[in-house]
Design an enzyme around this catalytic site. Structure first.
Site, PDB file in Angstrom:
ATOM      1  N   ASP A 106       0.804  -1.212   0.000  1.00 37.29           N
ATOM      2  CA  ASP A 106       0.000   0.000   0.000  1.00 37.29           C
ATOM      3  C   ASP A 106       0.842   1.269   0.000  1.00 37.29           C
ATOM      4  O   ASP A 106       1.326   1.692   1.037  1.00 37.29           O
ATOM      5  CB  ASP A 106      -0.899  -0.040   1.243  1.00 37.29           C
ATOM      6  CG  ASP A 106      -1.842   1.135   1.318  1.00 37.29           C
ATOM      7  OD1 ASP A 106      -2.049   1.805   0.296  1.00 37.29           O
ATOM      8  OD2 ASP A 106      -2.370   1.383   2.420  1.00 37.29           O
ATOM      9  N   ASP A 296      -1.466   5.647  -5.310  1.00 39.00           N
ATOM     10  CA  ASP A 296      -1.825   4.719  -4.245  1.00 39.00           C
ATOM     11  C   ASP A 296      -2.117   3.299  -4.743  1.00 39.00           C
ATOM     12  O   ASP A 296      -3.213   3.012  -5.210  1.00 39.00           O
ATOM     13  CB  ASP A 296      -3.056   5.302  -3.535  1.00 39.00           C
ATOM     14  CG  ASP A 296      -3.485   4.502  -2.332  1.00 39.00           C
ATOM     15  OD1 ASP A 296      -2.852   3.479  -2.013  1.00 39.00           O
ATOM     16  OD2 ASP A 296      -4.467   4.910  -1.684  1.00 39.00           O
TER      17      ASP A 296
END
Ligand code: NAG
Ligand code: NAG
Ligand code: NAG
Ligand code: NAG
Ligand code: NAG
Length: 465
Positions: A106, A296
Protein backbone atom coordinates in the site's frame (compact mmCIF):
# COMPACT_ATOMS: atom_id res chain seq x y z
CA UNK A 1 -5.06 2.94 0.43
CA UNK A 2 -5.50 6.44 1.51
CA UNK A 3 -5.31 5.69 5.10
CA UNK A 4 -5.49 7.78 8.15
CA UNK A 5 -7.45 10.56 6.61
CA UNK A 6 -10.15 8.89 4.84
CA UNK A 7 -10.32 6.20 2.43
CA UNK A 8 -9.24 2.80 2.59
CA UNK A 9 -9.38 -0.26 0.68
CA UNK A 10 -8.61 -3.21 2.69
CA UNK A 11 -8.32 -6.37 0.99
CA UNK A 12 -7.63 -9.48 2.53
CA UNK A 13 -5.86 -12.41 1.88
CA UNK A 14 -6.24 -15.78 2.94
CA UNK A 15 -3.49 -17.23 1.10
CA UNK A 16 -0.14 -17.52 2.47
CA UNK A 17 2.60 -18.57 0.19
CA UNK A 18 4.30 -21.74 0.94
CA UNK A 19 7.94 -21.30 1.14
CA UNK A 20 9.60 -24.58 0.97
CA UNK A 21 12.30 -25.76 3.21
CA UNK A 22 12.93 -25.57 6.86
CA UNK A 23 14.58 -22.60 8.43
CA UNK A 24 18.30 -22.79 8.09
CA UNK A 25 21.09 -20.79 9.49
CA UNK A 26 24.61 -20.68 8.33
CA UNK A 27 27.21 -19.96 10.88
CA UNK A 28 30.26 -18.00 10.03
CA UNK A 29 33.12 -18.26 12.44
CA UNK A 30 34.97 -15.04 12.50
CA UNK A 31 38.49 -14.49 13.70
CA UNK A 32 39.46 -18.07 14.28
CA UNK A 33 43.13 -18.67 13.65
CA UNK A 34 44.20 -21.30 11.19
CA UNK A 35 47.13 -23.65 11.73
CA UNK A 36 49.91 -22.74 9.41
CA UNK A 37 50.66 -25.48 7.04
CA UNK A 38 53.80 -25.66 5.04
CA UNK A 39 53.16 -26.03 1.44
CA UNK A 40 55.28 -28.67 -0.16
CA UNK A 41 57.01 -26.78 -2.97
CA UNK A 42 56.50 -29.73 -5.23
CA UNK A 43 52.83 -29.57 -4.82
CA UNK A 44 52.65 -26.04 -5.98
CA UNK A 45 50.50 -25.32 -8.87
CA UNK A 46 50.99 -21.75 -9.93
CA UNK A 47 47.45 -21.28 -11.10
CA UNK A 48 46.07 -22.39 -7.77
CA UNK A 49 48.51 -20.35 -5.80
CA UNK A 50 47.69 -17.26 -7.76
CA UNK A 51 44.02 -17.87 -7.26
CA UNK A 52 44.39 -18.24 -3.50
CA UNK A 53 46.44 -15.11 -3.34
CA UNK A 54 43.84 -13.20 -5.21
CA UNK A 55 41.10 -14.53 -2.97
CA UNK A 56 43.03 -13.44 0.07
CA UNK A 57 43.47 -9.92 -1.24
CA UNK A 58 39.81 -9.71 -2.08
CA UNK A 59 38.95 -10.84 1.39
CA UNK A 60 41.19 -8.21 2.94
CA UNK A 61 39.66 -5.56 0.78
CA UNK A 62 36.24 -6.52 1.99
CA UNK A 63 37.31 -6.64 5.61
CA UNK A 64 39.07 -3.34 5.78
CA UNK A 65 37.87 -1.10 3.05
CA UNK A 66 35.00 0.41 4.94
CA UNK A 67 32.74 1.57 2.16
CA UNK A 68 32.62 -1.70 0.38
CA UNK A 69 31.49 -3.36 3.56
CA UNK A 70 28.16 -1.79 3.00
CA UNK A 71 26.22 -4.25 1.00
CA UNK A 72 24.05 -2.79 -1.63
CA UNK A 73 21.66 -4.70 -3.67
CA UNK A 74 18.46 -5.24 -5.47
CA UNK A 75 15.63 -7.68 -5.06
CA UNK A 76 12.09 -8.24 -6.12
CA UNK A 77 8.89 -9.73 -4.81
CA UNK A 78 6.40 -11.24 -7.22
CA UNK A 79 2.96 -10.10 -6.18
CA UNK A 80 -0.57 -11.41 -6.46
CA UNK A 81 -3.59 -9.86 -8.18
CA UNK A 82 -6.71 -10.57 -6.15
CA UNK A 83 -10.30 -10.61 -7.28
CA UNK A 84 -9.63 -9.36 -10.78
CA UNK A 85 -7.61 -6.26 -10.02
CA UNK A 86 -9.28 -5.37 -6.74
CA UNK A 87 -6.05 -5.52 -4.81
CA UNK A 88 -2.43 -6.58 -4.89
CA UNK A 89 -0.49 -8.31 -2.18
CA UNK A 90 3.04 -9.47 -1.59
CA UNK A 91 4.66 -11.63 1.03
CA UNK A 92 6.95 -10.76 3.90
CA UNK A 93 8.67 -12.95 6.46
CA UNK A 94 8.78 -11.89 10.05
CA UNK A 95 10.43 -13.16 13.19
CA UNK A 96 13.05 -15.73 14.13
CA UNK A 97 12.58 -18.33 12.82
CA UNK A 98 10.90 -16.43 10.01
CA UNK A 99 7.26 -16.99 9.22
CA UNK A 100 5.68 -15.65 6.05
CA UNK A 101 2.52 -13.57 5.73
CA UNK A 102 0.74 -11.95 2.86
CA UNK A 103 0.23 -8.23 3.13
CA UNK A 104 -1.42 -5.62 0.95
CA UNK A 105 1.27 -3.48 -0.64
CA UNK A 106 0.00 0.00 0.00
CA UNK A 107 1.76 3.13 -1.20
CA UNK A 108 -1.11 5.10 0.36
CA UNK A 109 -0.21 4.43 4.00
CA UNK A 110 2.91 4.05 6.13
CA UNK A 111 2.28 1.40 8.74
CA UNK A 112 3.10 -2.27 8.70
CA UNK A 113 0.73 -4.34 10.75
CA UNK A 114 -0.26 -7.94 11.18
CA UNK A 115 -3.12 -9.50 13.04
CA UNK A 116 -2.08 -11.20 16.24
CA UNK A 117 -2.74 -14.72 17.44
CA UNK A 118 -4.43 -13.23 20.51
CA UNK A 119 -6.89 -11.24 18.46
CA UNK A 120 -9.53 -13.91 18.29
CA UNK A 121 -12.61 -13.84 16.14
CA UNK A 122 -12.53 -10.19 15.18
CA UNK A 123 -9.35 -10.71 13.20
CA UNK A 124 -10.94 -13.18 10.87
CA UNK A 125 -9.46 -16.42 9.70
CA UNK A 126 -6.20 -15.60 7.97
CA UNK A 127 -2.80 -16.51 9.40
CA UNK A 128 -1.89 -14.54 12.51
CA UNK A 129 1.40 -13.50 14.03
CA UNK A 130 2.36 -15.15 17.31
CA UNK A 131 4.99 -13.21 19.29
CA UNK A 132 5.69 -16.22 21.48
CA UNK A 133 7.07 -18.11 18.50
CA UNK A 134 9.81 -15.60 17.73
CA UNK A 135 13.08 -14.92 19.54
CA UNK A 136 13.44 -11.48 17.94
CA UNK A 137 10.07 -10.09 19.10
CA UNK A 138 10.54 -6.95 21.19
CA UNK A 139 7.50 -5.38 22.74
CA UNK A 140 7.60 -1.60 22.62
CA UNK A 141 4.31 -1.70 24.52
CA UNK A 142 3.02 1.44 22.85
CA UNK A 143 -0.65 1.27 22.02
CA UNK A 144 -1.69 2.37 18.54
CA UNK A 145 -4.81 2.71 16.53
CA UNK A 146 -5.31 3.45 12.87
CA UNK A 147 -8.58 4.83 11.62
CA UNK A 148 -9.36 3.80 8.09
CA UNK A 149 -12.43 4.94 6.30
CA UNK A 150 -14.34 1.83 6.98
CA UNK A 151 -13.16 1.01 10.44
CA UNK A 152 -10.18 0.85 12.71
CA UNK A 153 -7.39 -1.45 13.76
CA UNK A 154 -5.78 -1.31 17.19
CA UNK A 155 -3.03 -3.03 19.10
CA UNK A 156 0.49 -2.36 20.26
CA UNK A 157 3.76 -1.52 18.59
CA UNK A 158 6.60 -4.02 18.57
CA UNK A 159 9.88 -4.63 16.81
CA UNK A 160 10.82 -7.61 14.72
CA UNK A 161 13.12 -8.82 12.01
CA UNK A 162 11.24 -8.30 8.76
CA UNK A 163 12.29 -9.68 5.40
CA UNK A 164 11.11 -9.08 1.89
CA UNK A 165 12.60 -9.36 -1.59
CA UNK A 166 15.84 -10.66 -0.14
CA UNK A 167 16.28 -7.73 2.25
CA UNK A 168 16.13 -7.88 5.99
CA UNK A 169 15.52 -5.10 8.48
CA UNK A 170 16.21 -5.83 12.13
CA UNK A 171 14.09 -4.07 14.73
CA UNK A 172 11.48 -3.04 12.22
CA UNK A 173 8.67 -1.35 14.09
CA UNK A 174 5.23 -2.67 13.28
CA UNK A 175 1.77 -2.96 14.70
CA UNK A 176 0.57 -6.15 16.34
CA UNK A 177 -3.17 -5.90 15.89
CA UNK A 178 -5.38 -7.40 18.55
CA UNK A 179 -8.60 -5.66 17.61
CA UNK A 180 -10.24 -4.95 14.30
CA UNK A 181 -13.54 -3.15 14.02
CA UNK A 182 -16.40 -5.06 12.57
CA UNK A 183 -15.97 -3.40 9.23
CA UNK A 184 -12.89 -5.51 8.78
CA UNK A 185 -13.72 -8.76 10.41
CA UNK A 186 -15.41 -10.29 7.42
CA UNK A 187 -12.17 -10.00 5.54
CA UNK A 188 -9.55 -12.56 6.38
CA UNK A 189 -6.48 -10.45 6.73
CA UNK A 190 -2.91 -10.82 7.81
CA UNK A 191 -2.03 -7.21 7.34
CA UNK A 192 -0.84 -4.30 5.33
CA UNK A 193 2.63 -3.08 4.45
CA UNK A 194 2.53 0.68 4.15
CA UNK A 195 4.92 1.99 1.51
CA UNK A 196 4.48 5.73 2.02
CA UNK A 197 6.64 7.97 4.21
CA UNK A 198 7.35 7.76 7.94
CA UNK A 199 5.75 11.15 8.62
CA UNK A 200 2.37 9.50 8.04
CA UNK A 201 2.98 6.52 10.28
CA UNK A 202 0.44 6.01 13.04
CA UNK A 203 2.80 3.61 14.78
CA UNK A 204 5.52 6.26 14.44
CA UNK A 205 7.91 3.84 12.85
CA UNK A 206 10.08 4.10 9.77
CA UNK A 207 8.57 1.99 7.00
CA UNK A 208 10.59 -1.01 5.79
CA UNK A 209 11.20 0.52 2.35
CA UNK A 210 12.35 3.82 3.80
CA UNK A 211 14.91 2.18 6.06
CA UNK A 212 16.42 0.34 3.10
CA UNK A 213 16.30 3.35 0.78
CA UNK A 214 17.90 5.66 3.33
CA UNK A 215 20.61 3.38 4.72
CA UNK A 216 22.20 2.58 1.40
CA UNK A 217 20.99 -1.02 1.22
CA UNK A 218 19.63 -0.49 -2.26
CA UNK A 219 21.62 0.06 -5.43
CA UNK A 220 19.19 2.85 -6.27
CA UNK A 221 17.06 4.42 -3.56
CA UNK A 222 13.74 3.60 -5.18
CA UNK A 223 11.23 0.87 -5.81
CA UNK A 224 9.32 0.09 -8.99
CA UNK A 225 5.88 -1.44 -9.36
CA UNK A 226 4.21 -3.26 -12.24
CA UNK A 227 0.59 -4.37 -11.80
CA UNK A 228 -1.24 -6.84 -14.02
CA UNK A 229 -4.75 -6.52 -15.47
CA UNK A 230 -7.36 -9.30 -15.31
CA UNK A 231 -10.41 -7.06 -15.09
CA UNK A 232 -11.45 -7.67 -18.69
CA UNK A 233 -10.60 -11.36 -18.73
CA UNK A 234 -13.46 -13.74 -18.27
CA UNK A 235 -12.98 -16.59 -15.87
CA UNK A 236 -10.02 -15.09 -14.06
CA UNK A 237 -9.27 -16.89 -10.81
CA UNK A 238 -9.55 -15.29 -7.39
CA UNK A 239 -5.78 -14.99 -7.32
CA UNK A 240 -3.63 -14.48 -10.38
CA UNK A 241 -0.06 -13.29 -10.94
CA UNK A 242 -0.02 -9.62 -9.96
CA UNK A 243 3.20 -8.24 -11.32
CA UNK A 244 6.18 -7.26 -9.24
CA UNK A 245 7.65 -4.83 -6.77
CA UNK A 246 11.31 -4.19 -7.65
CA UNK A 247 13.39 -2.97 -4.72
CA UNK A 248 16.54 -0.96 -5.27
CA UNK A 249 16.29 -0.84 -9.05
CA UNK A 250 13.95 -0.54 -11.97
CA UNK A 251 13.61 -3.51 -14.30
CA UNK A 252 14.16 -2.17 -17.79
CA UNK A 253 12.58 -5.28 -19.29
CA UNK A 254 9.26 -4.03 -17.99
CA UNK A 255 9.22 -0.55 -19.51
CA UNK A 256 10.33 1.35 -22.56
CA UNK A 257 11.74 4.82 -22.92
CA UNK A 258 12.70 6.96 -19.98
CA UNK A 259 11.02 7.31 -16.62
CA UNK A 260 9.25 10.64 -16.21
CA UNK A 261 9.75 11.78 -12.62
CA UNK A 262 7.65 14.32 -10.75
CA UNK A 263 8.76 15.80 -7.46
CA UNK A 264 6.46 15.29 -4.52
CA UNK A 265 4.44 18.26 -3.37
CA UNK A 266 5.59 19.60 0.00
CA UNK A 267 7.20 17.49 2.69
CA UNK A 268 6.97 13.84 1.78
CA UNK A 269 4.05 12.06 3.42
CA UNK A 270 1.97 10.49 0.72
CA UNK A 271 3.36 9.92 -2.76
CA UNK A 272 1.61 13.10 -3.79
CA UNK A 273 2.27 14.93 -7.03
CA UNK A 274 0.70 17.75 -9.03
CA UNK A 275 -1.81 16.76 -11.65
CA UNK A 276 -2.03 19.20 -14.51
CA UNK A 277 -4.56 17.80 -16.93
CA UNK A 278 -7.24 15.17 -17.24
CA UNK A 279 -9.07 14.45 -20.47
CA UNK A 280 -12.03 12.16 -21.08
CA UNK A 281 -12.99 11.23 -24.64
CA UNK A 282 -10.46 13.83 -25.72
CA UNK A 283 -12.09 16.66 -23.78
CA UNK A 284 -10.33 18.43 -20.98
CA UNK A 285 -11.98 18.19 -17.57
CA UNK A 286 -11.89 21.26 -15.37
CA UNK A 287 -9.58 20.41 -12.49
CA UNK A 288 -9.33 24.04 -11.50
CA UNK A 289 -7.34 25.22 -8.57
CA UNK A 290 -4.49 23.26 -7.17
CA UNK A 291 -4.85 19.64 -8.12
CA UNK A 292 -2.67 17.12 -6.42
CA UNK A 293 -2.86 13.36 -6.68
CA UNK A 294 -1.79 10.60 -4.34
CA UNK A 295 -0.36 7.62 -6.17
CA UNK A 296 -1.83 4.72 -4.25
CA UNK A 297 -1.36 1.03 -5.01
CA UNK A 298 -3.70 0.21 -2.11
CA UNK A 299 -6.78 1.77 -3.71
CA UNK A 300 -8.51 -0.08 -6.52
CA UNK A 301 -10.02 2.90 -8.28
CA UNK A 302 -9.66 6.64 -8.69
CA UNK A 303 -11.22 9.24 -6.43
CA UNK A 304 -11.61 12.91 -7.21
CA UNK A 305 -13.62 16.02 -6.28
CA UNK A 306 -17.38 15.81 -6.91
CA UNK A 307 -17.44 18.54 -9.55
CA UNK A 308 -14.66 16.98 -11.59
CA UNK A 309 -16.19 13.51 -11.32
CA UNK A 310 -19.50 14.94 -12.59
CA UNK A 311 -17.65 16.51 -15.53
CA UNK A 312 -16.02 13.19 -16.34
CA UNK A 313 -19.36 11.39 -16.58
CA UNK A 314 -20.89 14.33 -18.45
CA UNK A 315 -18.69 13.18 -21.34
CA UNK A 316 -20.42 9.80 -21.33
CA UNK A 317 -24.01 9.82 -22.63
CA UNK A 318 -26.34 7.73 -20.52
CA UNK A 319 -24.25 7.89 -17.36
CA UNK A 320 -25.96 8.38 -14.00
CA UNK A 321 -24.94 9.18 -10.47
CA UNK A 322 -25.33 6.12 -8.25
CA UNK A 323 -27.58 6.02 -5.23
CA UNK A 324 -27.80 3.91 -2.12
CA UNK A 325 -24.85 1.57 -1.91
CA UNK A 326 -23.50 3.09 -5.07
CA UNK A 327 -23.60 6.62 -3.80
CA UNK A 328 -20.48 8.45 -4.91
CA UNK A 329 -20.12 6.17 -7.93
CA UNK A 330 -21.61 6.49 -11.38
CA UNK A 331 -23.01 3.98 -13.79
CA UNK A 332 -22.69 4.27 -17.55
CA UNK A 333 -23.55 2.11 -20.57
CA UNK A 334 -21.07 -0.76 -20.78
CA UNK A 335 -21.12 -0.38 -24.55
CA UNK A 336 -19.26 2.94 -24.28
CA UNK A 337 -15.50 2.82 -24.70
CA UNK A 338 -14.11 5.45 -22.36
CA UNK A 339 -10.67 6.91 -22.97
CA UNK A 340 -9.04 8.81 -20.14
CA UNK A 341 -5.68 10.52 -20.20
CA UNK A 342 -3.68 12.00 -17.34
CA UNK A 343 -0.97 14.59 -17.44
CA UNK A 344 1.22 15.36 -14.43
CA UNK A 345 3.27 18.04 -16.12
CA UNK A 346 5.02 16.00 -18.81
CA UNK A 347 3.81 13.33 -21.17
CA UNK A 348 0.19 12.33 -21.48
CA UNK A 349 -0.55 8.93 -19.94
CA UNK A 350 -3.49 6.93 -21.25
CA UNK A 351 -5.60 4.61 -19.21
CA UNK A 352 -6.99 1.55 -20.96
CA UNK A 353 -10.77 1.68 -21.46
CA UNK A 354 -10.78 -1.72 -19.76
CA UNK A 355 -9.68 0.00 -16.56
CA UNK A 356 -12.46 2.57 -16.70
CA UNK A 357 -14.90 -0.23 -15.93
CA UNK A 358 -14.95 -0.93 -12.27
CA UNK A 359 -17.47 -3.72 -12.64
CA UNK A 360 -20.77 -4.52 -14.25
CA UNK A 361 -23.95 -3.45 -12.44
CA UNK A 362 -26.43 -5.08 -14.81
CA UNK A 363 -26.34 -6.58 -18.27
CA UNK A 364 -26.02 -3.16 -19.85
CA UNK A 365 -24.82 -0.84 -17.09
CA UNK A 366 -21.29 -0.63 -15.77
CA UNK A 367 -19.91 1.06 -12.67
CA UNK A 368 -17.13 3.50 -13.55
CA UNK A 369 -13.76 3.49 -11.85
CA UNK A 370 -13.90 7.20 -11.00
CA UNK A 371 -15.76 8.03 -7.81
CA UNK A 372 -16.31 11.03 -5.60
CA UNK A 373 -13.75 11.52 -2.88
CA UNK A 374 -14.90 13.09 0.30
CA UNK A 375 -11.48 14.17 1.38
CA UNK A 376 -11.88 17.62 2.82
CA UNK A 377 -10.15 20.87 2.10
CA UNK A 378 -6.41 20.91 2.32
CA UNK A 379 -6.12 17.24 1.43
CA UNK A 380 -5.09 15.91 -1.94
CA UNK A 381 -7.80 16.30 -4.52
CA UNK A 382 -7.24 12.96 -6.22
CA UNK A 383 -6.36 9.45 -5.18
CA UNK A 384 -5.05 7.56 -8.16
CA UNK A 385 -5.16 3.84 -7.63
CA UNK A 386 -4.66 0.65 -9.56
CA UNK A 387 -7.10 1.52 -12.36
CA UNK A 388 -4.41 3.87 -13.64
CA UNK A 389 -1.30 2.16 -12.27
CA UNK A 390 -1.95 -0.98 -14.34
CA UNK A 391 -1.11 1.16 -17.36
CA UNK A 392 2.41 2.20 -16.39
CA UNK A 393 5.56 1.04 -14.65
CA UNK A 394 5.57 3.32 -11.63
CA UNK A 395 8.62 4.28 -9.62
CA UNK A 396 8.72 5.58 -6.05
CA UNK A 397 11.94 7.41 -5.48
CA UNK A 398 13.46 8.34 -2.13
CA UNK A 399 15.69 11.17 -3.24
CA UNK A 400 14.78 13.50 -4.73
CA UNK A 401 11.40 12.45 -3.39
CA UNK A 402 9.40 11.80 -6.52
CA UNK A 403 7.10 9.49 -8.43
CA UNK A 404 8.00 8.33 -11.91
CA UNK A 405 6.03 6.75 -14.71
CA UNK A 406 7.25 4.87 -17.75
CA UNK A 407 5.43 3.14 -20.59
CA UNK A 408 5.01 -0.60 -20.15
CA UNK A 409 7.10 -2.82 -22.40
CA UNK A 410 5.62 -5.54 -24.57
CA UNK A 411 7.00 -7.99 -22.03
CA UNK A 412 5.02 -6.38 -19.24
CA UNK A 413 1.85 -6.03 -21.29
CA UNK A 414 2.07 -9.69 -22.30
CA UNK A 415 1.73 -10.63 -18.61
CA UNK A 416 -1.82 -9.21 -18.45
CA UNK A 417 -4.59 -11.75 -18.34
CA UNK A 418 -2.33 -14.78 -18.44
CA UNK A 419 -3.94 -17.39 -16.25
CA UNK A 420 -1.29 -19.00 -14.14
CA UNK A 421 -0.47 -20.12 -10.66
CA UNK A 422 0.25 -17.35 -8.22
CA UNK A 423 3.95 -16.74 -7.87
CA UNK A 424 6.27 -17.76 -5.10
CA UNK A 425 7.59 -14.58 -3.65
CA UNK A 426 11.16 -13.87 -2.74
CA UNK A 427 11.09 -13.27 0.94
CA UNK A 428 14.55 -13.07 2.27
CA UNK A 429 17.95 -14.52 2.48
CA UNK A 430 16.66 -17.33 4.58
CA UNK A 431 13.69 -19.54 4.14
CA UNK A 432 10.53 -19.07 6.08
CA UNK A 433 7.68 -21.26 7.13
CA UNK A 434 4.16 -20.26 6.32
CA UNK A 435 2.01 -18.60 8.94
CA UNK A 436 -0.51 -20.88 10.51
CA UNK A 437 -4.13 -20.47 9.67
CA UNK A 438 -6.43 -20.46 12.62
CA UNK A 439 -8.95 -23.21 12.66
CA UNK A 440 -12.02 -22.91 10.56
CA UNK A 441 -10.26 -20.76 8.10
CA UNK A 442 -11.04 -21.84 4.65
CA UNK A 443 -14.68 -22.47 5.21
CA UNK A 444 -17.12 -19.83 4.40
CA UNK A 445 -15.62 -16.97 2.61
CA UNK A 446 -18.23 -15.39 0.48
CA UNK A 447 -16.67 -14.53 -2.79
CA UNK A 448 -18.18 -11.31 -2.87
CA UNK A 449 -17.52 -8.40 -4.86
CA UNK A 450 -16.82 -5.10 -4.17
CA UNK A 451 -18.94 -2.26 -4.52
CA UNK A 452 -16.78 0.36 -3.46
CA UNK A 453 -15.29 1.68 -0.57
CA UNK A 454 -14.92 5.02 0.11
CA UNK A 455 -15.12 6.86 3.04
CA UNK A 456 -14.73 9.98 4.51
CA UNK A 457 -16.36 10.87 7.54
CA UNK A 458 -19.39 8.95 7.19
CA UNK A 459 -19.49 6.67 4.55
CA UNK A 460 -19.16 3.73 2.76
CA UNK A 461 -18.45 0.65 1.70
CA UNK A 462 -16.17 -1.09 -0.19
CA UNK A 463 -15.38 -4.50 -0.48
CA UNK A 464 -17.40 -7.17 1.05
CA UNK A 465 -16.41 -10.77 0.92
C1 NAG B 1 46.69 -26.44 -11.64
O1 NAG B 1 45.34 -26.34 -11.11
C2 NAG B 1 44.38 -25.93 -12.08
C3 NAG B 1 43.06 -25.69 -11.36
O2 NAG B 1 42.71 -26.76 -10.57
C4 NAG B 1 44.30 -27.00 -13.15
O3 NAG B 1 43.33 -26.59 -14.13
C5 NAG B 1 45.66 -27.17 -13.81
O4 NAG B 1 45.62 -28.21 -14.72
C6 NAG B 1 46.73 -27.46 -12.75
N1 NAG B 1 48.03 -27.40 -13.35
C7 NAG B 1 48.92 -28.35 -13.15
C8 NAG B 1 50.23 -28.12 -13.82
O5 NAG B 1 48.70 -29.31 -12.44
C1 NAG C 1 3.02 -6.05 24.60
O1 NAG C 1 2.67 -4.91 25.33
C2 NAG C 1 1.28 -4.60 25.31
C3 NAG C 1 1.09 -3.28 26.03
O2 NAG C 1 1.69 -3.29 27.28
C4 NAG C 1 0.52 -5.74 25.97
O3 NAG C 1 -0.86 -5.46 25.95
C5 NAG C 1 0.80 -7.03 25.20
O4 NAG C 1 0.17 -8.12 25.83
C6 NAG C 1 2.29 -7.28 25.13
N1 NAG C 1 2.50 -8.40 24.25
C7 NAG C 1 3.24 -9.45 24.59
C8 NAG C 1 3.31 -10.57 23.61
O5 NAG C 1 3.84 -9.50 25.64
C1 NAG D 1 12.83 -8.26 -15.24
O1 NAG D 1 11.55 -8.59 -15.75
C2 NAG D 1 11.54 -9.74 -16.59
C3 NAG D 1 10.15 -9.87 -17.16
O2 NAG D 1 9.20 -10.04 -16.14
C4 NAG D 1 11.96 -10.95 -15.77
O3 NAG D 1 12.01 -12.09 -16.58
C5 NAG D 1 13.33 -10.71 -15.17
O4 NAG D 1 13.66 -11.77 -14.30
C6 NAG D 1 13.33 -9.41 -14.37
N1 NAG D 1 14.68 -9.13 -13.94
C7 NAG D 1 14.96 -8.70 -12.73
C8 NAG D 1 16.39 -8.49 -12.43
O5 NAG D 1 14.09 -8.45 -11.91
C1 NAG E 1 2.70 22.06 -7.80
O1 NAG E 1 1.86 23.08 -8.30
C2 NAG E 1 1.90 24.26 -7.52
C3 NAG E 1 0.82 25.20 -8.05
O2 NAG E 1 0.97 25.40 -9.41
C4 NAG E 1 3.30 24.87 -7.61
O3 NAG E 1 3.38 26.04 -6.84
C5 NAG E 1 4.28 23.85 -7.06
O4 NAG E 1 5.60 24.31 -7.23
C6 NAG E 1 4.14 22.53 -7.79
N1 NAG E 1 4.97 21.56 -7.10
C7 NAG E 1 5.78 20.72 -7.72
C8 NAG E 1 6.57 19.80 -6.86
O5 NAG E 1 5.86 20.68 -8.93
C1 NAG F 1 -8.14 -6.08 -22.04
O1 NAG F 1 -7.73 -4.73 -22.16
C2 NAG F 1 -6.45 -4.55 -22.79
C3 NAG F 1 -6.10 -3.09 -22.73
O2 NAG F 1 -7.08 -2.28 -23.30
C4 NAG F 1 -6.52 -5.09 -24.20
O3 NAG F 1 -5.25 -4.94 -24.82
C5 NAG F 1 -6.90 -6.54 -24.16
O4 NAG F 1 -7.04 -7.04 -25.46
C6 NAG F 1 -8.21 -6.72 -23.40
N1 NAG F 1 -8.44 -8.15 -23.24
C7 NAG F 1 -9.63 -8.70 -23.51
C8 NAG F 1 -9.72 -10.16 -23.26
O5 NAG F 1 -10.56 -8.05 -23.93
Amino acid sequence: MFAPASLTALLFILLSQDVSGAPTASTAVVGRSMPIRRLNPLSRNLTLVAQRARNQRDLLAVKYSGQSLQQRGTGYNLIVNQETDTGYYGTIAIGTPPVSYDVILDTGSSDLWLTSSTCGASCGTSPTYDPAMSSTFQNLSTPFEIQYGSGAVAGYVAEETVQMAGFSVAKQGFGVVDALSSAFNTNPVSGIMGLAWSSLSSTQQTPFWQTLASDGSWDSALFGVQLTRYGNVSGAAQNEPGGVIDMGYTNSSLYTGSIEYHDLVGTPQYWEINMSELTVQGNSIDIAGISTAIIDTGTTDIAGPASAIASIYAQIPGSQAGTGQLEGYYTYPCSTTVNVQFNFGGNTWSMSPADFTHSQASTTECIGAFFISSIGQGGPSWVIGDAFLKNVYSVFKYSPASVGFAALSETAIAQNGVKAAVPSPTIGAVTAVTGTVSSGALSSRPLSILLCFWLASTSIAFLFW
